[in-house]
Write an enzyme that holds these catalytic residues in place. Structure first.
Site, PDB file in Angstrom:
ATOM      1  N   HIS A   1      22.727  15.722  27.039  1.00 20.85           N
ATOM      2  CA  HIS A   1      22.094  15.907  28.349  1.00 20.85           C
ATOM      3  C   HIS A   1      22.687  17.125  29.056  1.00 20.85           C
ATOM      4  O   HIS A   1      23.877  17.390  28.938  1.00 20.85           O
ATOM      5  CB  HIS A   1      22.284  14.659  29.220  1.00 20.85           C
ATOM      6  CG  HIS A   1      21.371  13.557  28.839  1.00 20.85           C
ATOM      7  ND1 HIS A   1      20.201  13.300  29.499  1.00 20.85           N
ATOM      8  CD2 HIS A   1      21.428  12.661  27.840  1.00 20.85           C
ATOM      9  CE1 HIS A   1      19.587  12.288  28.927  1.00 20.85           C
ATOM     10  NE2 HIS A   1      20.317  11.887  27.906  1.00 20.85           N
TER      11      HIS A   1
ATOM     12  N   SER B   1      13.246  17.263  31.399  1.00 24.93           N
ATOM     13  CA  SER B   1      14.381  17.397  32.324  1.00 24.93           C
ATOM     14  C   SER B   1      14.030  18.263  33.528  1.00 24.93           C
ATOM     15  O   SER B   1      14.452  17.974  34.647  1.00 24.93           O
ATOM     16  CB  SER B   1      15.602  17.976  31.609  1.00 24.93           C
ATOM     17  OG  SER B   1      16.170  17.016  30.758  1.00 24.93           O
TER      18      SER B   1
ATOM     19  N   GLN C   1      14.464  16.681  37.181  1.00 21.71           N
ATOM     20  CA  GLN C   1      15.391  17.250  38.148  1.00 21.71           C
ATOM     21  C   GLN C   1      14.643  17.769  39.380  1.00 21.71           C
ATOM     22  O   GLN C   1      15.118  17.613  40.511  1.00 21.71           O
ATOM     23  CB  GLN C   1      16.234  18.355  37.507  1.00 21.71           C
ATOM     24  CG  GLN C   1      17.252  17.796  36.531  1.00 21.71           C
ATOM     25  CD  GLN C   1      18.349  18.782  36.172  1.00 21.71           C
ATOM     26  OE1 GLN C   1      18.702  19.664  36.951  1.00 21.71           O
ATOM     27  NE2 GLN C   1      18.925  18.617  34.986  1.00 21.71           N
TER      28      GLN C   1
ATOM     29  N   PHE D   1      27.745  14.197  33.481  1.00 17.47           N
ATOM     30  CA  PHE D   1      27.279  13.119  34.343  1.00 17.47           C
ATOM     31  C   PHE D   1      25.789  12.920  34.084  1.00 17.47           C
ATOM     32  O   PHE D   1      25.013  13.860  34.158  1.00 17.47           O
ATOM     33  CB  PHE D   1      27.522  13.503  35.813  1.00 17.47           C
ATOM     34  CG  PHE D   1      26.943  12.554  36.812  1.00 17.47           C
ATOM     35  CD1 PHE D   1      27.519  11.316  37.026  1.00 17.47           C
ATOM     36  CD2 PHE D   1      25.828  12.910  37.553  1.00 17.47           C
ATOM     37  CE1 PHE D   1      26.993  10.436  37.957  1.00 17.47           C
ATOM     38  CE2 PHE D   1      25.294  12.051  38.490  1.00 17.47           C
ATOM     39  CZ  PHE D   1      25.877  10.805  38.692  1.00 17.47           C
ATOM     40  N   VAL D   2      25.411  11.693  33.750  1.00 19.14           N
ATOM     41  CA  VAL D   2      24.003  11.385  33.494  1.00 19.14           C
ATOM     42  C   VAL D   2      23.561  10.318  34.476  1.00 19.14           C
ATOM     43  O   VAL D   2      24.205   9.278  34.629  1.00 19.14           O
ATOM     44  CB  VAL D   2      23.773  10.902  32.044  1.00 19.14           C
ATOM     45  CG1 VAL D   2      22.317  10.511  31.828  1.00 19.14           C
ATOM     46  CG2 VAL D   2      24.182  11.978  31.045  1.00 19.14           C
ATOM     47  N   ILE D   3      22.450  10.620  35.145  1.00 16.86           N
ATOM     48  CA  ILE D   3      21.825   9.671  36.057  1.00 16.86           C
ATOM     49  C   ILE D   3      20.320   9.875  35.940  1.00 16.86           C
ATOM     50  O   ILE D   3      19.859  10.991  35.688  1.00 16.86           O
ATOM     51  CB  ILE D   3      22.314   9.876  37.512  1.00 16.86           C
ATOM     52  CG1 ILE D   3      21.863   8.729  38.412  1.00 16.86           C
ATOM     53  CG2 ILE D   3      21.914  11.231  38.053  1.00 16.86           C
ATOM     54  CD1 ILE D   3      22.562   8.698  39.775  1.00 16.86           C
ATOM     55  N   CYS D   4      19.574   8.814  36.086  1.00 21.53           N
ATOM     56  CA  CYS D   4      18.119   8.921  36.001  1.00 21.53           C
ATOM     57  C   CYS D   4      17.612   9.607  37.271  1.00 21.53           C
ATOM     58  O   CYS D   4      17.450   8.976  38.316  1.00 21.53           O
ATOM     59  CB  CYS D   4      17.496   7.541  35.823  1.00 21.53           C
ATOM     60  SG  CYS D   4      15.715   7.582  35.633  1.00 21.53           S
TER      61      CYS D   4
END
Length: 179
Positions: free
Chosen positions: A74, A91, A95, A126-129
């Site tokens: 990611h 992505s 975003q 850092f991965v966040i939906c």
């Protein structure tokens, strides 16, 4: 997904050959063709939920290093790849939806510093939906999650990957059960 592209039914998915399946589903887990390749063999899928569950099972059965690898696939939120316009189409949309393209210079600098600290601490981004969050929540979550132990962050990151995957599958597929 391009609005001009028709969503597929699970019946159509079950008729796909290996190459087409990889082409369509190779990015439901960011840059992870291996995941799509691994779950293709479980056809026929009974439903979108069944396909999603097989993907999650594959991810859950990976060793820790494999799950970390998924997270490393990611991009940083609003990071270098985004600034260079090199994100995947998915992505980019995700975003943008979260407001990451609308950061003030101060927010961008703060996020870049936080991304760097996070990556240095955990070894993955850092991965966040993003589609389920707005930029203020994302920035706050990054601050909070920096205090977590590595094993907690690995699990949180994978849980966010699964949310992203579910939304990407929803973009690609009609909900339908095979009769």
């Amino acid at each position: 997904m391009d609005g001009a592209t028709a969503r597929k039914t699970i019946s159509e998915v079950n008729l796909m050959d290996y190459e087409e399946f990889i082409k369509v589903f190779g990015n439901v887990i960011e840059h992870c063709l291996l995941c799509a390749a691994a779950v293709w063999r479980y056809r026929p899928f009974k439903s979108v939920k069944h396909l999603y569950e097989e993907i999650c099972t594959f991810v859950d059965q990976l060793p820790g290093s494999g799950r970390e690898g998924i997270l490393r696939s990611h991009p940083d939120l609003a990071g270098r790849v985004a600034m260079q316009g090199q994100l995947t189409a998915e992505s980019t949309r995700e975003q943008r939806t979260a407001g990451m393209a609308d950061l003030t210079p101060q927010e961008r600098d703060h996020l870049l510093q936080m991304n760097k600290r996070y990556r240095e601490k955990f070894g993955f981004p850092f991965v966040i939906c993003a589609r389920l969050n707005r930029k203020d929540v994302i920035l706050e979550s990054l601050e909070v999650r920096l205090d977590n132990p590595a094993e907690v962050e690995l699990e949180k990151g994978i849980a966010e990957v699964k949310k992203i995957c579910q939304l990407r599958l929803s973009d690609l597929l009609e909900s339908e059960a095979v009769k």
